[in-house]
Design an enzyme around this catalytic site. Structure first.
Site, mmCIF file in Angstrom:
data_model
loop_
_atom_site.group_PDB
_atom_site.id
_atom_site.type_symbol
_atom_site.label_atom_id
_atom_site.label_comp_id
_atom_site.label_asym_id
_atom_site.label_seq_id
_atom_site.Cartn_x
_atom_site.Cartn_y
_atom_site.Cartn_z
ATOM 1 N N SER A 1 0.818 -1.213 0.000
ATOM 2 C CA SER A 1 0.000 0.000 0.000
ATOM 3 C C SER A 1 0.855 1.269 0.000
ATOM 4 C CB SER A 1 -0.912 0.019 1.220
ATOM 5 O OG SER A 1 -1.645 1.227 1.223
ATOM 6 N N THR B 1 -8.723 -1.954 3.920
ATOM 7 C CA THR B 1 -8.442 -2.525 2.601
ATOM 8 C C THR B 1 -8.570 -4.044 2.656
ATOM 9 O OG1 THR B 1 -6.910 -2.461 0.728
ATOM 10 C CG2 THR B 1 -5.898 -2.549 2.913
ATOM 11 N N LYS C 1 -12.762 -5.241 3.931
ATOM 12 C CA LYS C 1 -13.731 -4.190 3.591
ATOM 13 C C LYS C 1 -15.176 -4.579 3.903
ATOM 14 C CE LYS C 1 -11.203 -1.901 -0.141
ATOM 15 N NZ LYS C 1 -11.319 -1.372 -1.500
ATOM 16 N N ASN D 1 -14.441 1.363 3.075
ATOM 17 C CA ASN D 1 -12.986 1.570 2.994
ATOM 18 C C ASN D 1 -12.509 2.697 3.907
ATOM 19 O OD1 ASN D 1 -13.683 3.896 1.601
ATOM 20 N ND2 ASN D 1 -12.071 3.667 0.081
ATOM 21 N N ASP E 1 -14.304 5.235 -2.372
ATOM 22 C CA ASP E 1 -14.001 4.931 -3.783
ATOM 23 C C ASP E 1 -15.072 5.536 -4.688
ATOM 24 O OD1 ASP E 1 -11.641 3.525 -3.469
ATOM 25 O OD2 ASP E 1 -12.628 1.566 -3.323
ATOM 26 N N ALA F 1 -16.580 -7.196 -12.650
ATOM 27 C CA ALA F 1 -17.728 -6.961 -11.759
ATOM 28 C C ALA F 1 -17.371 -7.271 -10.307
ATOM 29 C CB ALA F 1 -18.911 -7.812 -12.222
#
Ligand code: NAP
Length: 282
Positions: A14, A61, A65, A86, A101, A127
Site C-alpha cells: 500500500s 483494505t 472491507k 474503505n 471509492d 464486476a
C-alpha cells in the site's frame, strides 16, 4: 498525537501511508497515519480499539472491507449497497463507515477526465469490488446506461441486484465479457476494473478489450495505476481516445477519507506527488 490507521492484511504494497502522512504533515496536523496489519482473527479486537479518544478513524483494505461492517454503528447508504467500507470515522463513541471509492472515482472522471456521467453510456469491464464503486458512482451521477461485462455474467447480474437501491432511472445491462465487444464499443466512457494489464502479472501485456473496439470519442479509464500506462490505455491513446489511469481515483478516495477525518479540504497535489514518489520506489 492523534492516529489514523490502515487496516488490512497484508499491507506491504500500500502507498496510502506515504501520501496520507504527507498530507497531514503539509497541513500541519499533529497526527500519524499508521499501517495496522491484522489477519481475520484480529479484526474484532482492532475494531474495538478504534473507539479510543486518540483515534480519528481508519482506512480499510483487502481483505476486511466487508467484514469490518459488522463492527460499525452506522454505514453510509452507498457503502451499505456496495457491501464494502474503505473508510471509518470515529465520532465520539460511534464508528461510521463510508466507501470513498465512490466519490473518488466520480471526482477522477470530472477533474482529470474532464467528463461526467450524466447522459453518458458507461461500459464497465469486470464486476468485482472496484466495479461496484464505479457503478455506484455512475448511478449517482445519473448515467443514461451502464453496461457491465464480466467473464462470469452472473457476477455482473449480482452486482446490479445488490445496487438496485441506487439505480434511479439508469438503464443497466449485464453482459458476458468475451462476447460484449460491440456493446462496449457503443459506450462513451469505458472503465477497466479487471486486473488485466497490471504489473507483475502473466497478462501484464494484455488489453482486456481489443483496440479495434475503441473509438476516438471515448474516455477510456483503467483503475490500474501500476504501471501508469497499461496496454488498454496505450491502445486507447493510439486510437485517439482520452485516457485516465487509476492514480486520480486512488488519490481522491484518499482525499475524501482525509476530509472526513480532518474536516478541511485535503492537499491533493501534495498527495499526488507523494503517491508518485512512493510508486517510483517500487
Ligand atoms: P476483484 O474484486 O478481485 O475484482 C476483479 C474483477 O476482475 C472480477 O470481476 C474478476 O472476475 C475480474 N477478472 C480478474 N481476472 C480476470 C481475467 N483474467 N479476465 C476477465 N476478468 C477477470 O478486484 P478489485 O478489488 O475490484 O480490483 C480490481 C482492479 O482495480 C485491480 O487492478 C485493483 O488494483 C484496481 N483498483 C484500483 C483502485 C484505485 O483507486 N485506482 C481501487 C480499487 C481497485 P472473477 O471474479 O471471475 O475472477
Amino acid at each position: 498525537m492523534q492516529r489514523i490507521g490502515l487496516i488490512g492484511y497484508p499491507l506491504t504494497h500500500s502507498i496510502s501511508p506515504a501520501f496520507q502522512q504527507a498530507a497531514l504533515d503539509a497541513a500541519g496536523i499533529q497526527a500519524r497515519y499508521e499501517a495496522w496489519e491484522a489477519p481475520d482473527s484480529q479484526l474484532g479486537e482492532l475494531a474495538t480499539r478504534l473507539r479510543r479518544a486518540d483515534i480519528l478513524g481508519a482506512n480499510v483494505t483487502i481483505p476486511h472491507k466487508r467484514a469490518v461492517m459488522a463492527y460499525l454503528d452506522e454505514i453510509d447508504p452507498a457503502a451499505q449497497a456496495i457491501g464494502a467500507v474503505n473508510t471509518i470515522l470515529r465520532q465520539g463513541q460511534r464508528l461510521i463507515g463510508y466507501n470513498t471509492d465512490v466519490p473518488g472515482f466520480a471526482r477522477a472522471i470530472r477533474d482529470d477526465g474532464g467528463d461526467q456521467f450524466q447522459n453518458r453510456r458507461i461500459g464497465v469491464l469486470g464486476a468485482g469490488g472496484a466495479a461496484r464503486a464505479v457503478v455506484a458512482a455512475a448511478m449517482a451521477g445519473e448515467a443514461a446506461e451502464i453496461r457491465i461485462a464480466a467473464r462470469r455474467i452472473e457476477q455482473a447480474g449480482e452486482l446490479l441486484d445488490d445496487l438496485a437501491a441506487l439505480k434511479g432511472n439508469v438503464a443497466t445491462r449485464a453482459l458476458a465479457l468475451g462476447t460484449a465487444s460491440a456493446e462496449l464499443a457503443a459506450c462513451d466512457i469505458l472503465v477497466n476494473t479487471t486486473p488485466i494489464g497490471m504489473a507483475h502479472r502473466p497478462d501484464a501485456e494484455v488489453s482486456p478489450l481489443a483496440p479495434e473496439w475503441i473509438r476516438p470519442t471515448m474516455l477510456v479509464c483503467d483503475l490500474i495505476y501500476n504501471p501508469p500506462s497499461t496496454p488498454l490505455l496505450r491502445a486507447a491513446k493510439d486510437r485517439g481516445a482520452r485516457i485516465l489511469n487509476g492514480l486520480p481515483m486512488l488519490i481522491y478516495q484518499g482525499a475524501a477519507a482525509w476530509e472526513l477525518w480532518i474536516g478541511q479540504p485535503a492537499p491533493v497535489e501534495v498527495m499526488r506527488r507523494a503517491a508518485r514518489e512512493a510508486l517510483s520506489r517500487r
